[in-house]
Design an enzyme around this catalytic site. Sequence first.
Site, mmCIF file in Angstrom:
data_model
loop_
_atom_site.group_PDB
_atom_site.id
_atom_site.type_symbol
_atom_site.label_atom_id
_atom_site.label_comp_id
_atom_site.label_asym_id
_atom_site.label_seq_id
_atom_site.Cartn_x
_atom_site.Cartn_y
_atom_site.Cartn_z
ATOM 1 N N ASP A 101 -12.769 8.717 8.534
ATOM 2 C CA ASP A 101 -12.903 8.529 9.989
ATOM 3 C C ASP A 101 -13.636 9.682 10.688
ATOM 4 O O ASP A 101 -14.454 9.429 11.586
ATOM 5 C CB ASP A 101 -11.520 8.338 10.638
ATOM 6 C CG ASP A 101 -10.988 6.922 10.430
ATOM 7 O OD1 ASP A 101 -11.777 6.028 10.088
ATOM 8 O OD2 ASP A 101 -9.775 6.723 10.609
ATOM 9 N N LYS A 137 -8.891 2.112 17.819
ATOM 10 C CA LYS A 137 -9.286 1.838 16.433
ATOM 11 C C LYS A 137 -8.632 0.532 15.970
ATOM 12 O O LYS A 137 -9.263 -0.300 15.312
ATOM 13 C CB LYS A 137 -8.895 2.993 15.492
ATOM 14 C CG LYS A 137 -9.320 2.695 14.048
ATOM 15 C CD LYS A 137 -9.018 3.748 13.012
ATOM 16 C CE LYS A 137 -9.472 3.256 11.634
ATOM 17 N NZ LYS A 137 -9.071 4.082 10.514
ATOM 18 N N ASP A 140 -8.088 -3.657 0.590
ATOM 19 C CA ASP A 140 -8.970 -2.757 -0.148
ATOM 20 C C ASP A 140 -10.167 -2.513 0.760
ATOM 21 O O ASP A 140 -10.714 -3.452 1.350
ATOM 22 C CB ASP A 140 -9.411 -3.333 -1.487
ATOM 23 C CG ASP A 140 -9.994 -2.233 -2.356
ATOM 24 O OD1 ASP A 140 -9.267 -1.291 -2.683
ATOM 25 O OD2 ASP A 140 -11.198 -2.297 -2.686
ATOM 26 N N THR A 193 0.844 -1.199 0.000
ATOM 27 C CA THR A 193 0.000 0.000 0.000
ATOM 28 C C THR A 193 0.875 1.242 0.000
ATOM 29 O O THR A 193 1.967 1.235 0.558
ATOM 30 C CB THR A 193 -0.948 0.049 1.222
ATOM 31 O OG1 THR A 193 -1.771 1.214 1.114
ATOM 32 C CG2 THR A 193 -0.197 0.093 2.542
ATOM 33 N N PHE A 228 -7.703 8.562 9.513
ATOM 34 C CA PHE A 228 -7.544 9.136 8.174
ATOM 35 C C PHE A 228 -8.856 8.967 7.408
ATOM 36 O O PHE A 228 -9.836 8.407 7.931
ATOM 37 C CB PHE A 228 -6.381 8.450 7.430
ATOM 38 C CG PHE A 228 -6.636 6.997 7.069
ATOM 39 C CD1 PHE A 228 -7.010 6.639 5.784
ATOM 40 C CD2 PHE A 228 -6.514 5.995 8.020
ATOM 41 C CE1 PHE A 228 -7.260 5.311 5.459
ATOM 42 C CE2 PHE A 228 -6.757 4.659 7.695
ATOM 43 C CZ PHE A 228 -7.127 4.325 6.414
ATOM 44 N N GLY A 278 -2.016 6.237 5.855
ATOM 45 C CA GLY A 278 -2.910 5.908 6.968
ATOM 46 C C GLY A 278 -3.055 4.406 7.131
ATOM 47 O O GLY A 278 -2.927 3.855 8.229
ATOM 48 N N LYS A 279 -3.300 3.722 6.011
ATOM 49 C CA LYS A 279 -3.432 2.260 6.047
ATOM 50 C C LYS A 279 -2.123 1.604 6.461
ATOM 51 O O LYS A 279 -2.112 0.655 7.233
ATOM 52 C CB LYS A 279 -3.751 1.740 4.644
ATOM 53 C CG LYS A 279 -5.151 1.861 4.227
ATOM 54 C CD LYS A 279 -5.263 1.134 2.908
ATOM 55 C CE LYS A 279 -6.560 1.375 2.238
ATOM 56 N NZ LYS A 279 -6.667 0.624 0.997
ATOM 57 N N ARG A 295 -10.319 -3.156 9.547
ATOM 58 C CA ARG A 295 -8.974 -3.581 9.117
ATOM 59 C C ARG A 295 -8.379 -4.568 10.123
ATOM 60 O O ARG A 295 -7.818 -5.595 9.754
ATOM 61 C CB ARG A 295 -8.106 -2.320 8.985
ATOM 62 C CG ARG A 295 -6.725 -2.526 8.430
ATOM 63 C CD ARG A 295 -6.139 -1.236 7.891
ATOM 64 N NE ARG A 295 -6.891 -0.769 6.740
ATOM 65 C CZ ARG A 295 -7.709 0.304 6.768
ATOM 66 N NH1 ARG A 295 -7.840 1.032 7.869
ATOM 67 N NH2 ARG A 295 -8.379 0.638 5.685
HETATM 68 P P1 IMP Z 1 -8.709 1.894 -1.131
HETATM 69 O O1 IMP Z 1 -8.829 0.698 -0.237
HETATM 70 O O2 IMP Z 1 -7.292 2.250 -1.403
HETATM 71 O O3 IMP Z 1 -9.539 1.741 -2.340
HETATM 72 O O4 IMP Z 1 -9.260 3.124 -0.318
HETATM 73 C C1 IMP Z 1 -10.584 3.186 0.124
HETATM 74 C C2 IMP Z 1 -11.052 4.546 0.501
HETATM 75 O O5 IMP Z 1 -11.705 4.458 1.758
HETATM 76 C C3 IMP Z 1 -10.004 5.629 0.662
HETATM 77 O O6 IMP Z 1 -10.562 6.843 0.274
HETATM 78 C C4 IMP Z 1 -9.689 5.636 2.114
HETATM 79 O O7 IMP Z 1 -9.275 6.868 2.561
HETATM 80 C C5 IMP Z 1 -11.014 5.212 2.713
HETATM 81 N N1 IMP Z 1 -10.762 4.368 3.856
HETATM 82 C C6 IMP Z 1 -10.311 3.109 3.860
HETATM 83 N N2 IMP Z 1 -10.162 2.668 5.110
HETATM 84 C C7 IMP Z 1 -10.525 3.686 5.903
HETATM 85 C C8 IMP Z 1 -10.545 3.826 7.323
HETATM 86 O O8 IMP Z 1 -10.158 2.956 8.103
HETATM 87 N N3 IMP Z 1 -10.970 5.007 7.755
HETATM 88 C C9 IMP Z 1 -11.382 6.018 6.927
HETATM 89 N N4 IMP Z 1 -11.355 5.934 5.622
HETATM 90 C C10 IMP Z 1 -10.929 4.762 5.105
#
Ligand code: IMP
Length: 204
Positions: free
Chosen positions: A161, A181, A75, A8, A158, A12-13, A187
């Site tokens: 949230d 969290k 994802d 990734t 992030f 944030g992730k 996650r």
């Molecule tokens: P992707 O998994 O890279 O497609 O991202 C998914 C979208 O959801 C992104 O815009 C992230 O910022 C948002 N997102 C994914 N996980 C979270 C989380 O734990 N908190 C807030 N937003 C999240």
Amino acid sequence: MISIVLATKNPGKLKEMKDILEEWGYTVQSMAEAGVELDVLEDGDTYEENALKKASEVSRALKRAGCRILTLADDSGLEVNALSGEPGVYSSRFLGADTPHVIKNQKILDLLWDVPKENRTARFVCVVAAVFPDGRTLTARAAVEGRIAHDVRGAEGFGFDPIFDLPEYDQTMAEIPALLKNKISHRAKALQQLMEALPAGGLE
Ligand code: IMP
């Protein structure tokens, strides 16, 4: 000791997955630490498709560099019931991939301006994919239920949230401490399922 590369580029992730996995005793490297520079185009229509694509492409790049190591990707997305489950799997593409979350969050609040509290139910969904050095794959999916808040609150976490209320804590996901969290999130739950399903007999 199992070593893992996290596929990734989302800071944030990356932080959350690294903190969770290191707490459980795994050795974790980012793509940069593993020497992989790669942008994976997220174009799937399911969380599983996207997570597997990210983990597989990074795993292949690592193998080309002579590194055989377990690769994980996630994802995830926000499903808002009053928006028929949108943005869901398209969350990162919602309003454009490069649009800042302050704008995306405000847009969701605007779309729900007249929706009463009881109909603001939503969930975060996460699918984690593992790709083993021999090409085998594994996925796990989890969700956390909540509600879209009426305003933006909190500075932790992030993405979405600050607009995701957790009714049992009466706080948004951005108001609770990161340590909490990482115990209750979509996650954390998906990672726990995935790590429990890893083959006991080794990763090759
Ligand atoms: P992707 O998994 O890279 O497609 O991202 C998914 C979208 O959801 C992104 O815009 C992230 O910022 C948002 N997102 C994914 N996980 C979270 C989380 O734990 N908190 C807030 N937003 C999240």
